[in-house]
Each structure stands twice: as structure tokens, then as C-alpha cells.
Design a protein around this motif. Sequence first.
Motif, PDB file in Angstrom:
ATOM      1  N   LEU A  86       0.777  -1.364   0.167  1.00  0.00           N
ATOM      2  CA  LEU A  86       0.062   0.057   0.274  1.00  0.00           C
ATOM      3  C   LEU A  86       1.131   1.607  -0.132  1.00  0.00           C
ATOM      4  O   LEU A  86       1.664   1.839   1.183  1.00  0.00           O
ATOM      5  N   LEU A  87       0.687   2.321  -0.943  1.00  0.00           N
ATOM      6  CA  LEU A  87       2.007   3.087  -1.258  1.00  0.00           C
ATOM      7  C   LEU A  87       0.967   4.085  -1.403  1.00  0.00           C
ATOM      8  O   LEU A  87       0.176   4.532  -2.296  1.00  0.00           O
ATOM      9  N   SER A  88       1.776   5.500  -1.095  1.00  0.00           N
ATOM     10  CA  SER A  88       0.568   6.636  -1.509  1.00  0.00           C
ATOM     11  C   SER A  88       1.499   7.809  -2.144  1.00  0.00           C
ATOM     12  O   SER A  88       2.775   7.535  -2.097  1.00  0.00           O
ATOM     13  N   PHE A  89       1.037   8.076  -2.577  1.00  0.00           N
ATOM     14  CA  PHE A  89       1.500   9.539  -3.665  1.00  0.00           C
ATOM     15  C   PHE A  89       2.174  10.745  -2.797  1.00  0.00           C
ATOM     16  O   PHE A  89       1.222  10.697  -1.853  1.00  0.00           O
ATOM     17  N   PRO A  90       3.356  11.017  -3.094  1.00  0.00           N
ATOM     18  CA  PRO A  90       3.682  12.277  -2.280  1.00  0.00           C
ATOM     19  C   PRO A  90       2.865  13.721  -1.904  1.00  0.00           C
ATOM     20  O   PRO A  90       2.548  14.135  -0.638  1.00  0.00           O
ATOM     21  N   ALA A  91       2.457  14.032  -2.933  1.00  0.00           N
ATOM     22  CA  ALA A  91       0.987  15.328  -2.492  1.00  0.00           C
ATOM     23  C   ALA A  91      -0.424  14.771  -2.978  1.00  0.00           C
ATOM     24  O   ALA A  91      -0.327  14.055  -3.541  1.00  0.00           O
ATOM     25  N   SER A  92      -1.103  15.214  -2.195  1.00  0.00           N
ATOM     26  CA  SER A  92      -2.683  15.572  -1.874  1.00  0.00           C
ATOM     27  C   SER A  92      -2.830  15.575  -3.569  1.00  0.00           C
ATOM     28  O   SER A  92      -3.664  15.796  -4.126  1.00  0.00           O
ATOM     29  N   ASN A  93      -2.402  17.154  -4.374  1.00  0.00           N
ATOM     30  CA  ASN A  93      -2.584  17.419  -5.230  1.00  0.00           C
ATOM     31  C   ASN A  93      -2.156  16.683  -6.526  1.00  0.00           C
ATOM     32  O   ASN A  93      -0.933  16.124  -6.894  1.00  0.00           O
TER      33      ASN A  93
END
Length: 359
Positions: free
Chosen positions: A44-51
Motif C-alpha cells: 500500500l503506497l501513497s503519492f507524495p502530494a495530495s494535489n
Amino acid sequence: GGTEATVRDLSLLATQNGHEVTILTFAHCSNHITDEIIKKNINLLSFPASNFFSLKNFIFFKRHLKKQNYDIIHAHTEEVHFYLSFLSLILSLHVPIIMTEHYFRYKNIRFNPFRRFMYQRYQKVICVSNDMKDYFHQYLTKIQQKCVVIHNGIDIKKYSIHYSQNDILHQPIQVICNARLVKQKDLQTCIKALIYTRSNIHLTIAGDGKLRRKLNKLIRQLNLQDKITLLGWRQDIKNLLQTADIYVQTSRWEGFSIAILEAMASGLPLVVSNAAGLVEAVGEAALIFPIGDATKLGACLDKLASDATLRFNLSQRALTRVKKYSLNEMWEKHAKIYHATINNNRHNCWPAVLDYIGC
């Protein structure tokens, strides 16, 4: 929500069947869905920016694809659909991409060039209902051959059946609705229906959303504080369904409701609006009223309250119908799509899932 739960279930089943799965998300949060994914050792990975269109995300995604040898990318939720279609053009992706259209409100896609472009970038467009596929065929002829229907599914064994022919209704009669407090679910109609019922009914709404204050105000205006409870967001839906007599869903539009499948698996008699996605899900296992018609909804509730035979018959129909919507069947149909898409692109079958897991 239902989309995030479907992604979780698909990922778990893919892993159980020997495939490697990575979920890439724009969310930076922890909840019961992400906890279960991590517990099962799924990446489970997240993009670094919410934009969405941050340069950081673009660089992150490009580098990530270089490191990982994905054979397929499966996109869920509208934001990700647009994002991945854009990246597939900019990065000239060689990995086949498919998408699932979960959340559909009959947008005017005929005159929206961005949306038309988005759908055309995908090798397959999975629709969660036949009604959705028919709409695409009518207005987007170029993607007709890409569209395939795979209904959502649930783990039917998780839900205990408690309805029998000799069941006596609670007093007051317990009616439950599991829905986000948003415009789509039309909970105003659900609330107003109680002023048109002769039966002694208590309505419980499980869910939260931006319309909570507005709904509380409506309840006070109609003097229904003793007849309606807004529980907020709950994880124990299975237990709540066991304490109910009737399930109601008043949506203005639906893709293919997970909440309805859960109620059917619990053997509850149902009352639903005539939104196409709901009607397709329930078949003849529910009483159906016109969208937004609180008077007709009230009449349906009274009819169920006074007719034990009708309640039992609807319960049995629901239990029979929900067997069509099992998790295993949903996975098998997805697996066929993965295999076919990968074979068309001369790859091996190791599906990866890209999705937005929302808080």
C-alpha cells in the motif's frame, strides 16, 4: 465506501490466488480498510502530494513504474480515471490499463471531450451494472467493444440470516438505511416518508456526510426526533442489520450498491427507489417506489409492516438473488479480464491495482 471495499476485496482475492498486488493511493490516512490491507501484507503506497497534478506525483509515478514490472494497472474512482488516462499519454505507458466505472450519475458525456478522451485511453471499461453499459453504448460508440459488466460482490457468508416466516416485528418497527449523507442518497425522502406512515416505525440511518446538519434540521422541523436516529459512520453494519426488520434505500442514482447486497444477504425485506442500479440489483426481491416520492415510500413501509407473508417472501427472494453476487464470482470475472488484456498485450498475468482509498 463501496468502491474502496471492492478494491480491498479484489486485492485480497488476487493475493490469495498467487498474484502480486500493489495499491497506489492519493489518500494519506488510516482506516479499517487500509488496516486490513496492510495486515494481509499487500503493498500500500501513497503519492507524495495530495494535489493530483503535482510534479512530485508525476516524478514518483514515473520512477515507481521503472522499478516495478507491472503487467496491468486497474484504475478505480473518477479522479484516478482522469489521472491515469493523462499519464498514459504523457508517459507513453506500455502497461495495459483498465478501469472500473463505479460511480455513475449519467453525466453528459456526449459533449464532454475530456471524458470521452478518458474512456478511450483504456483497454477495458468495466461497468458495475448493465444500465451503465447500455448508456455507454448509446452515447460512446467508440468504446462499445471495450465495455464489460461485472457486478460488485460481497462475502455472503459474513452475514447471518435471521428472518423466518414466524418472525414478529419489533415495536416500534425497526427500519434501517446504510448510506452516506449526501445528495445522491436522497435521505430527505427517507425522513419525510415517516410522516406518511400509519405504522409505529423507527428509522435508523448509519452513515455520515456533509448533509448531516441539514438532515438534523429537517428531522426537528418535522418533529421526528423520537422516530429517527442518525448514527454517524459505523463499522458494525452487519450487527445493525441483524437488529432491523426492514431495509430501505432512497438513492437518486446508483452504480451497484454494496449496502443493498449486504441487506439482501441478511435476509431483510427491502424497499428501494426505482434508480436503475438498485432495480437491477434487487430484481423482484423488493418493493419499489418512484425516486423522491415520500408518500409512496410511506405506503410501501405500511404494506410491509402489515403483511408478514410479503415480508417473508421478499426475504427469501433476496437470499436467493444475492447468491449471484459473491466475491468469488466477482474475482473470477476480473481474473478473466486480466488474463485476456495481458494476453492481448503479450504479457504474463500479474495484476496490480491502482486506486484511491478514501478516508
